[in-house]
Design an enzyme around this catalytic site. Structure first.
Site, mmCIF file in Angstrom:
data_model
loop_
_atom_site.group_PDB
_atom_site.id
_atom_site.type_symbol
_atom_site.label_atom_id
_atom_site.label_comp_id
_atom_site.label_asym_id
_atom_site.label_seq_id
_atom_site.Cartn_x
_atom_site.Cartn_y
_atom_site.Cartn_z
ATOM 1 N N TYR A 25 0.841 -1.202 0.000
ATOM 2 C CA TYR A 25 0.000 0.000 0.000
ATOM 3 C C TYR A 25 0.874 1.249 0.000
ATOM 4 O O TYR A 25 0.725 2.149 0.805
ATOM 5 C CB TYR A 25 -0.948 0.002 1.203
ATOM 6 C CG TYR A 25 -2.185 0.840 0.986
ATOM 7 C CD1 TYR A 25 -3.176 0.439 0.098
ATOM 8 C CD2 TYR A 25 -2.368 2.044 1.662
ATOM 9 C CE1 TYR A 25 -4.308 1.202 -0.113
ATOM 10 C CE2 TYR A 25 -3.494 2.819 1.472
ATOM 11 C CZ TYR A 25 -4.460 2.395 0.584
ATOM 12 O OH TYR A 25 -5.591 3.160 0.371
ATOM 13 N N SER A 27 2.961 3.924 -2.982
ATOM 14 C CA SER A 27 2.547 4.870 -4.018
ATOM 15 C C SER A 27 1.597 4.231 -5.020
ATOM 16 O O SER A 27 0.506 4.733 -5.276
ATOM 17 C CB SER A 27 3.783 5.421 -4.737
ATOM 18 O OG SER A 27 3.413 6.280 -5.790
ATOM 19 N N SER A 52 1.304 1.454 6.906
ATOM 20 C CA SER A 52 0.577 1.179 5.671
ATOM 21 C C SER A 52 -0.728 0.447 5.960
ATOM 22 O O SER A 52 -1.753 0.712 5.322
ATOM 23 C CB SER A 52 1.442 0.348 4.721
ATOM 24 O OG SER A 52 2.587 1.068 4.322
ATOM 25 N N GLU A 83 12.996 -5.656 -4.778
ATOM 26 C CA GLU A 83 13.910 -6.430 -3.946
ATOM 27 C C GLU A 83 13.198 -7.174 -2.814
ATOM 28 O O GLU A 83 13.785 -8.051 -2.183
ATOM 29 C CB GLU A 83 15.009 -5.534 -3.372
ATOM 30 C CG GLU A 83 14.534 -4.446 -2.437
ATOM 31 C CD GLU A 83 14.114 -3.161 -3.143
ATOM 32 O OE1 GLU A 83 13.965 -2.137 -2.448
ATOM 33 O OE2 GLU A 83 13.929 -3.179 -4.380
ATOM 34 N N GLN A 84 11.938 -6.839 -2.543
ATOM 35 C CA GLN A 84 11.180 -7.524 -1.495
ATOM 36 C C GLN A 84 10.293 -8.635 -2.036
ATOM 37 O O GLN A 84 9.854 -9.516 -1.294
ATOM 38 C CB GLN A 84 10.301 -6.518 -0.741
ATOM 39 C CG GLN A 84 11.049 -5.458 0.024
ATOM 40 C CD GLN A 84 10.107 -4.491 0.731
ATOM 41 O OE1 GLN A 84 8.910 -4.734 0.850
ATOM 42 N NE2 GLN A 84 10.649 -3.370 1.188
ATOM 43 N N GLN A 85 10.010 -8.597 -3.318
ATOM 44 C CA GLN A 85 8.964 -9.455 -3.864
ATOM 45 C C GLN A 85 9.248 -10.945 -3.726
ATOM 46 O O GLN A 85 8.353 -11.727 -3.369
ATOM 47 C CB GLN A 85 8.718 -9.111 -5.333
ATOM 48 C CG GLN A 85 8.020 -7.785 -5.537
ATOM 49 C CD GLN A 85 7.680 -7.523 -6.988
ATOM 50 O OE1 GLN A 85 7.765 -8.406 -7.835
ATOM 51 N NE2 GLN A 85 7.298 -6.285 -7.290
ATOM 52 N N HIS A 107 5.680 -4.573 -12.753
ATOM 53 C CA HIS A 107 7.015 -4.528 -13.360
ATOM 54 C C HIS A 107 7.480 -5.970 -13.493
ATOM 55 O O HIS A 107 7.251 -6.790 -12.599
ATOM 56 C CB HIS A 107 7.970 -3.721 -12.486
ATOM 57 C CG HIS A 107 9.375 -3.615 -13.014
ATOM 58 N ND1 HIS A 107 9.672 -3.444 -14.351
ATOM 59 C CD2 HIS A 107 10.579 -3.654 -12.367
ATOM 60 C CE1 HIS A 107 10.988 -3.381 -14.509
ATOM 61 N NE2 HIS A 107 11.552 -3.510 -13.323
ATOM 62 N N GLU A 194 15.786 3.963 -16.782
ATOM 63 C CA GLU A 194 16.221 4.401 -15.460
ATOM 64 C C GLU A 194 17.730 4.612 -15.407
ATOM 65 O O GLU A 194 18.210 5.617 -14.866
ATOM 66 C CB GLU A 194 15.820 3.361 -14.410
ATOM 67 C CG GLU A 194 14.332 3.260 -14.156
ATOM 68 C CD GLU A 194 13.960 2.087 -13.281
ATOM 69 O OE1 GLU A 194 12.810 2.025 -12.835
ATOM 70 O OE2 GLU A 194 14.830 1.210 -13.052
#
Length: 342
Positions: A25, A27, A52, A83-85, A107, A194
């Site tokens: 939860y 952006s 959150s 990096e958390q997924q 993404h 990027e």
């Protein structure tokens, strides 16, 4: 040419009777969840306990732990930082997926680089708005939307495309246009943009310009204004009207300098370096380095970040921005709208 879909091209009621879990939860998460809810979709939020969680409840959502949300949902949208997924997926999402469910991303990094290997019996697709969460939310509230990308990685049910387009429509993307792509193309172009232009290329260009002026004896405050502060004026023109529109709006002197000096700075050697950056993205070198960096608690990342934060342009910039409260007002407004980071 790219295929673009609008509201009228998308089947009705595809998401009817389906529960969507928005995982995260921050952006994007807050924007997706609110837009889905206001589009009549049955949406829940999965997030760890903390700010959150409280913010999602405050916004009127049914909020659960990630595991609980994944177990209840037909469609699971993962909106956590890259990096958390993988860790969250393995620990809290994977076991809750059932045959015919949909696993969705904004993404393609973790799927494309095989950090997440989805079960063979679920649909896997991507819906990626081309704008930050606060813009996705604001334009939706205004009756408009932000263009979005969609891609299908795995279509088990034969309905993955319909579900992806319906999801994009529900968050407002089809009001502006939903472009079809692949996980490979979305991931590699996003990373390249990027690294070579939007973040890496731009910050290096700004610092090099600032250092060139200060090393030549010019006051750092003036160098800051010329090489960083005024960048927003030019980028806004490019954003609204493209390169030609920007050039129309600047002075002829500035435009002539653009034509004759720009190619001296960004020359063929720079383009060759860009190709090397792209190659490292395509062959997985960048992904491997970033994955390993996170596995060892980011020593290089943290060291570089600390050093960059104390660069002279930052020291000067912090002082000058105190003279411009309107800059901070805009930042505070955006932060309030966007909510917590994850």
């Amino acid at each position: 040419m790219v295929k673009v879909y609008y509201n009228g091209d998308i089947k009705e009621n595809v998401l009817a009777g389906k529960k969507v879990a928005v995982i995260g939860y921050g952006s994007q998460g807050h924007a997706h969840a609110l837009n889905l809810k206001e589009s009549g979709v049955d949406v829940i939020v999965g997030v760890r306990k903390g700010k959150s969680f409280a913010k999602a409840e405050e916004d009127g959502h049914q909020v659960f732990t990630v595991r609980e949300a994944a177990e209840q949902a037909d469609i699971v949208m993962v909106l956590l930082p890259d990096e958390q997924q993988q860790k969250v997926y393995e620990a809290e999402i994977k076991d809750g997926l059932q045959a015919g469910n949909s696993l969705v991303f904004a993404h393609g990094f973790n799927v494309h680089f095989h950090q997440i290997v989805p079960p063979a019996d679920v649909d896997v697709f991507l819906v990626a708005p081309k704008g930050p969460g606060h813009l996705v939310r604001r334009t939706f509230e205004q009756g408009a939307g932000v263009p979005a990308l969609f891609a299908i990685y795995q279509d088990v049910t034969g309905e993955a495309k319909d579900k992806a387009l319906a999801y994009a429509k529900a968050i407002g993307g089809a009001r502006a246009g939903v472009l079809e792509t692949t996980f490979k193309e979305e991931t590699e172009t996003d990373l390249f943009g990027e690294q070579a232009v939007l973040c890496g290329g731009l910050t290096s260009l700004v610092k090099a310009g600032f250092e060139t002026l200060t090393e030549a004896g010019y006051q750092p405050e003036l160098a800051y204004f010329e090489c960083l502060h005024e960048l927003k004026l030019i980028v806004d023109l490019m954003y609204e009207e493209g390169l030609a529109g920007m050039r129309y709006s600047i002075s002829d002197t500035a435009q002539w300098g653009d034509f004759v000096s720009g190619p001296r700075v960004v020359d063929e050697k720079v383009k060759e370096s860009m190709k090397e950056v792209l190659k490292d993205i395509q062959n997985g070198t960048f992904a491997k380095e970033w994955i390993v960096e996170n596995q060892v608690n980011r020593p290089r990342f943290n060291a570089i970040n600390a050093s960059e934060n104390e660069h002279q342009i930052e020291v000067v910039g912090r002082k000058l921005r105190e003279m411009m409260p309107f800059v901070k007002q805009g930042k505070k407004k955006e932060a309030v709208v966007a909510g917590a980071k994850n």
